[in-house]
Design an enzyme around this catalytic site. Structure first.
Site, PDB file in Angstrom:
ATOM      1  N   SER A  77       0.839  -1.210   0.000  1.00  0.00           N
ATOM      2  CA  SER A  77       0.000   0.000   0.000  1.00  0.00           C
ATOM      3  C   SER A  77       0.870   1.253   0.000  1.00  0.00           C
ATOM      4  CB  SER A  77      -0.887  -0.015   1.248  1.00  0.00           C
ATOM      5  OG  SER A  77      -1.525   1.230   1.407  1.00  0.00           O
TER       6      SER A  77
ATOM      7  N   ILE B  82       5.513  10.297   5.115  1.00  0.00           N
ATOM      8  CA  ILE B  82       4.522  10.872   4.217  1.00  0.00           C
ATOM      9  C   ILE B  82       3.335  11.397   5.032  1.00  0.00           C
ATOM     10  CG2 ILE B  82       3.132  10.434   2.149  1.00  0.00           C
ATOM     11  CD1 ILE B  82       6.129  10.005   1.673  1.00  0.00           C
TER      12      ILE B  82
ATOM     13  N   CYS C 123       0.762   2.228  10.560  1.00  0.00           N
ATOM     14  CA  CYS C 123       1.476   3.380  10.002  1.00  0.00           C
ATOM     15  C   CYS C 123       2.411   3.966  11.052  1.00  0.00           C
ATOM     16  CB  CYS C 123       0.497   4.449   9.532  1.00  0.00           C
ATOM     17  SG  CYS C 123       1.371   5.924   8.975  1.00  0.00           S
TER      18      CYS C 123
HETATM   19  O1  RRO Z   1       1.688   7.618   4.781  1.00  0.00           O
HETATM   20  C1  RRO Z   1       2.667   7.195   5.427  1.00  0.00           C
HETATM   21  O2  RRO Z   1       3.503   7.951   5.942  1.00  0.00           O
HETATM   22  C2  RRO Z   1       2.913   5.767   5.622  1.00  0.00           C
HETATM   23  C3  RRO Z   1       1.932   4.821   5.865  1.00  0.00           C
HETATM   24 BR1  RRO Z   1       0.107   5.230   5.851  1.00  0.00          BR
HETATM   25  C4  RRO Z   1       2.283   3.478   6.149  1.00  0.00           C
HETATM   26  O3  RRO Z   1       1.460   2.588   6.382  1.00  0.00           O
HETATM   27  N1  RRO Z   1       3.606   3.170   6.143  1.00  0.00           N
HETATM   28  C5  RRO Z   1       4.561   4.095   5.908  1.00  0.00           C
HETATM   29  O4  RRO Z   1       5.762   3.759   5.931  1.00  0.00           O
HETATM   30  N2  RRO Z   1       4.206   5.373   5.627  1.00  0.00           N
END
Ligand code: RRO
Length: 303
Positions: free
Chosen positions: A29, A83, A142
């Site tokens: 994902s 992110i 996350c």
């Molecule tokens: O969006 C993110 O910073 C992020 C997510 Br949702 C996740 O599940 N794993 C990650 O390494 N970054």
């Protein structure tokens, strides 16, 4: 499992949670923007889609801008991301993203994350009722949102959350596990007890980098998640430990960049694999991994 070509080009006999797949290679994902890729590559993307099922970027109930920049840091054999879950929110996803994602030629898995079980319930009900969605993934892992880890770090919380959420959709539920838990296999067992249909692992390992010029944290979100070949050995150990303790399918990921890497995860007990960080370097990596894997297994794969 049988991998013969069936009418219409799909290989028959391979499935995940009852959903027929043409092969075992998914994306992690958030590591492949299929909507942007369609804009860049046009219908060629659909003709040579790199994955056997597509997992969406994680969505939340409310829209989010994500973390302040910088959001990425390259490490030896990997990268750290912070992110912070930017997304259009549930309504925006249903109105804008879903109609485009359903055009992909493979089953769609929608990844969701909530800041409470109530939020997860809204997401599961809202997305789970859509016929276009084949499976749901609960992102309990996350690393870049303050409260994101709570549900996936402890078996008890995981079991309570999945128990409450399970009846809300008939779609298969995949629980995405964090590697930053004391006992990932205990969390996987708890998810299985509460009715999860599969578990996927690993999400990223918590990491950090410092700006050599200022001595301050490089990432806008201060800490981030480490991914890529740098974490493969850790991921393999965790997939092996989880696969020994659960009967539901395990989707293994963590630094897969070749068919050989993918086969290691299958050897560790995974039923399917997912390509993540390698997609940023090579958008066709999923297809290449599938071909290399098929070659290693001396099995045919669809053109
Ligand atoms: O969006 C993110 O910073 C992020 C997510 Br949702 C996740 O599940 N794993 C990650 O390494 N970054």
């Amino acid at each position: 499992m049988s991998w013969q070509l069936a009418a219409g080009g799909w290989q028959s006999g391979f499935e995940l949670c009852g959903v027929p797949l043409r092969g075992p290679v998914l994306n992690g994902s958030g590591t492949f923007d299929a909507i942007a890729a369609r804009r860049a590559f046009g219908d060629a993307l659909l003709e040579q889609f790199p994955f056997d099922a597509f997992v969406s970027k994680t969505i939340t109930v409310e829209p989010r801008d994500g973390n302040p920049p910088p959001r990425l840091w390259e490490t030896p054999a990997g990268m750290i991301n912070s992110i912070g879950l930017p997304n259009r929110g549930l309504e925006g996803f249903l109105a804008h993203d879903l109609p485009q994602l359903v055009e992909l030629p493979v089953p769609l898995v929608v990844s969701v994350m909530g800041f409470s079980v109530d939020e997860l319930a809204r997401l599961l009900s809202g997305v789970g009722e859509r016929a276009e969605v084949a499976m749901m993934e609960l992102n309990f892992s996350c690393p870049n949102v303050e409260t994101g880890l709570v549900m996936g770090a402890e078996p008890e919380e995981t079991e309570a959350a999945v128990d409450r959420l399970r009846p809300l959709t008939e779609k298969p539920l995949i629980v995405k596990l964090t590697p930053n838990a004391v006992d990932p296999a205990g969390v996987a067992e708890a998810a299985e007890r509460a009715g999860a249909d599969a578990v996927s692992l690993v999400n990223t390992l918590k990491g950090m980098a410092f700006d050599p010029r200022t001595g301050r944290a490089w990432l806008g979100g201060v800490t981030g998640g480490l991914s890529g070949p740098a974490i493969r050995a850790v991921a393999l150990e965790q997939v092996h430990a989880v696969a020994e303790r659960v009967r539901i399918p395990v989707i293994g990921m963590g630094g897969i960049a070749s068919g050989h890497d993918a086969r290691e995860f299958l050897d560790a007990g995974a039923a399917c694999v997912a390509v993540g960080t390698e997609n940023f370097r090579d958008p066709a990596a999923g297809r290449r991994v599938a071909f290399e894997l098929a070659e290693l297994q001396a099995l045919p794969v669809r053109d």
